[in-house]
Design a protein around this motif. Sequence first.
Motif, mmCIF file in Angstrom:
data_model
loop_
_atom_site.group_PDB
_atom_site.id
_atom_site.type_symbol
_atom_site.label_atom_id
_atom_site.label_comp_id
_atom_site.label_asym_id
_atom_site.label_seq_id
_atom_site.Cartn_x
_atom_site.Cartn_y
_atom_site.Cartn_z
ATOM 1 N N VAL A 96 4.442 -90.000 96.687
ATOM 2 C CA VAL A 96 4.690 -88.944 97.679
ATOM 3 C C VAL A 96 4.994 -87.650 96.931
ATOM 4 C CG1 VAL A 96 6.131 -88.167 99.606
ATOM 5 C CG2 VAL A 96 5.595 -90.601 99.338
ATOM 6 N N ILE A 97 4.297 -86.571 97.295
ATOM 7 C CA ILE A 97 4.524 -85.266 96.676
ATOM 8 C C ILE A 97 4.866 -84.265 97.776
ATOM 9 C CG2 ILE A 97 3.570 -83.419 95.253
ATOM 10 C CD1 ILE A 97 1.564 -85.434 94.132
ATOM 11 N N CYS A 140 12.553 -101.777 93.168
ATOM 12 C CA CYS A 140 11.767 -100.935 92.264
ATOM 13 C C CYS A 140 11.489 -99.602 92.955
ATOM 14 C CB CYS A 140 10.458 -101.599 91.843
ATOM 15 S SG CYS A 140 9.286 -101.819 93.196
ATOM 16 N N GLY A 141 11.184 -98.607 92.166
ATOM 17 C CA GLY A 141 10.881 -97.292 92.707
ATOM 18 C C GLY A 141 11.366 -96.208 91.773
ATOM 19 N N HIS A 142 10.827 -95.016 91.967
ATOM 20 C CA HIS A 142 11.178 -93.900 91.092
ATOM 21 C C HIS A 142 11.270 -92.636 91.945
ATOM 22 C CE1 HIS A 142 10.574 -92.161 86.769
ATOM 23 N NE2 HIS A 142 11.509 -91.502 87.442
ATOM 24 N N ILE A 143 12.411 -91.963 91.893
ATOM 25 C CA ILE A 143 12.624 -90.711 92.607
ATOM 26 C C ILE A 143 12.779 -89.603 91.576
ATOM 27 C CG2 ILE A 143 14.117 -89.430 94.178
ATOM 28 C CD1 ILE A 143 14.983 -92.114 95.368
ATOM 29 N N ILE A 144 11.980 -88.537 91.728
ATOM 30 C CA ILE A 144 12.017 -87.427 90.778
ATOM 31 C C ILE A 144 12.366 -86.139 91.507
ATOM 32 C CG2 ILE A 144 10.686 -86.051 89.134
ATOM 33 C CD1 ILE A 144 8.958 -88.471 88.631
ATOM 34 N N LEU A 145 13.392 -85.470 91.050
ATOM 35 C CA LEU A 145 13.744 -84.148 91.556
ATOM 36 C C LEU A 145 13.205 -83.103 90.589
ATOM 37 C CD1 LEU A 145 15.348 -82.182 93.427
ATOM 38 C CD2 LEU A 145 17.245 -82.443 91.809
ATOM 39 N N VAL A 146 12.268 -82.291 91.069
ATOM 40 C CA VAL A 146 11.779 -81.168 90.272
ATOM 41 C C VAL A 146 12.724 -80.006 90.553
ATOM 42 C CG1 VAL A 146 9.814 -79.680 89.751
ATOM 43 C CG2 VAL A 146 9.416 -82.034 90.513
ATOM 44 N N ILE A 151 8.236 -87.606 94.589
ATOM 45 C CA ILE A 151 8.386 -86.380 93.804
ATOM 46 C C ILE A 151 8.848 -85.268 94.731
ATOM 47 C CG2 ILE A 151 7.221 -84.697 92.324
ATOM 48 C CD1 ILE A 151 5.207 -86.884 91.584
ATOM 49 N N CYS A 152 10.130 -84.913 94.624
ATOM 50 C CA CYS A 152 10.710 -83.845 95.452
ATOM 51 C C CYS A 152 10.471 -82.512 94.747
ATOM 52 C CB CYS A 152 12.201 -84.084 95.663
ATOM 53 S SG CYS A 152 12.568 -85.594 96.592
ATOM 54 N N ASN A 153 9.458 -81.807 95.212
ATOM 55 C CA ASN A 153 8.998 -80.609 94.523
ATOM 56 C C ASN A 153 9.294 -79.328 95.294
ATOM 57 O OD1 ASN A 153 7.249 -78.926 92.763
ATOM 58 N ND2 ASN A 153 5.855 -78.965 94.506
ATOM 59 N N SER A 154 9.747 -79.432 96.536
ATOM 60 C CA SER A 154 9.907 -78.247 97.383
ATOM 61 C C SER A 154 11.031 -77.340 96.898
ATOM 62 C CB SER A 154 10.187 -78.674 98.818
ATOM 63 O OG SER A 154 9.167 -79.532 99.273
ATOM 64 N N SER A 155 10.829 -76.034 97.092
ATOM 65 C CA SER A 155 11.863 -75.081 96.667
ATOM 66 C C SER A 155 11.595 -73.721 97.282
ATOM 67 C CB SER A 155 11.875 -74.960 95.138
ATOM 68 O OG SER A 155 12.877 -74.072 94.714
ATOM 69 N N VAL A 156 12.671 -72.985 97.560
ATOM 70 C CA VAL A 156 12.561 -71.588 97.993
ATOM 71 C C VAL A 156 13.511 -70.762 97.144
ATOM 72 C CG1 VAL A 156 14.301 -71.850 99.806
ATOM 73 C CG2 VAL A 156 12.647 -69.990 99.955
ATOM 74 N N LYS A 157 13.053 -69.613 96.677
ATOM 75 C CA LYS A 157 13.835 -68.791 95.756
ATOM 76 C C LYS A 157 14.447 -67.597 96.484
ATOM 77 C CE LYS A 157 11.050 -70.041 91.736
ATOM 78 N NZ LYS A 157 10.260 -71.051 92.447
ATOM 79 N N MET A 158 15.493 -67.054 95.891
ATOM 80 C CA MET A 158 16.172 -65.892 96.462
ATOM 81 C C MET A 158 16.842 -65.117 95.333
ATOM 82 S SD MET A 158 17.417 -63.788 98.626
ATOM 83 C CE MET A 158 16.728 -64.501 100.122
ATOM 84 N N LYS A 159 16.600 -63.804 95.294
ATOM 85 C CA LYS A 159 17.244 -62.927 94.310
ATOM 86 C C LYS A 159 17.841 -61.743 95.042
ATOM 87 C CE LYS A 159 16.437 -60.124 90.182
ATOM 88 N NZ LYS A 159 15.422 -59.636 89.209
ATOM 89 N N ALA A 160 19.164 -61.699 95.116
ATOM 90 C CA ALA A 160 19.856 -60.619 95.825
ATOM 91 C C ALA A 160 21.346 -60.685 95.518
ATOM 92 C CB ALA A 160 19.622 -60.749 97.326
ATOM 93 N N PRO A 161 22.059 -59.577 95.666
ATOM 94 C CA PRO A 161 23.518 -59.602 95.500
ATOM 95 C C PRO A 161 24.173 -60.484 96.557
ATOM 96 C CG PRO A 161 22.677 -57.351 95.472
ATOM 97 C CD PRO A 161 21.552 -58.219 95.902
#
Length: 316
Positions: free
Chosen positions: A44-45, A173-179, A127-137
């Motif tokens: 799963v991606i 069994c199984g493999h969980i990956i946090l990107v 494979i947990c690949n989701s992300s949202v970025k933020m740059k601010a004070p």
Amino acid sequence: MQIMSLPSVMVWPLLIVVAAGVYYIYNEIMRFMSKSLVRNKVVVITDAVSGVGTECAHLFHKGGARLILCGTSWDKLESLYDSLTNDANPRETFAPKLVILDFSDMDSMEEVVAEVVDCYGCVDVLICNSSVKMKAPVQSISLELDRNIMDINYFGPSTLAKGILPTMISRRCGHIILVNSIQGRLAIPFRSSYAASKHAAQAFFECLRAEVQEYGVIVSTVSHTYINASNPRSNEKSAPKQSSLAAFIASQLNHGVRPSVLANEIMQTVNRKRKEVVLAHPIPWVALHLRSLFPPFLFAVLASGVKDSVLAEQMQ
């Protein structure tokens, strides 16, 4: 004397060439083996239509994995599906399954988890690949935006992992990956919400790793600097010039890694069952050690960088 010393002078270059050759051959062998190791695995991606997600999809699809591709846009998922299946050999690969997944809609997570599990009845690799970025004070970020970032970067991946975990535990069994970002380990100014969400995700999956080890489930974290899908040199030209050490550290953190490089690292993490991977340039590595060994020094450097950037803005 010079003629006699020539062979000894050439020893080190020869050793370097030989070592480079051995390293190249080793990597090629491991890359070839990695494709066979993921064959028939249910993978799963999340955010499969992103740069890293797409690279992972192509890599695991060529390796013969049974892919479940998740994303927020059905059109983009279908486009990725077409690019994977158009030139693929149906005898060696499986047609991916597509699932709409939006971590900003936490109310839908129960249905999404059920849909993902129902695809094949189990999941071998998440494979947990989701992300949202933020740059601010800090003072300019609303509570609503804070919550949205936490949903996508922390609550979403952790909820999905919790939902899929029972099938892994039952099969032992199984493999969980946090990107994850390196900012899950090292916070820098103007990324408060983003860094907080990444720190939370890092802590959650580290706790999870210890809790599920007895069931044969592996949990890995891959921490990287910023994803750079464009030419790094173009970014360097457009970056503002600052004289402080903090600006230099920030520029190294922003230098980024290529999606293809990160995807290969994720594949190797699956095959070698590595639990922690940090994919960063030397300067971020040094900053990480400074954070542990000399935190007052690092804090002073980062604070001076903020003052320099504010002063530069006022002078413009």
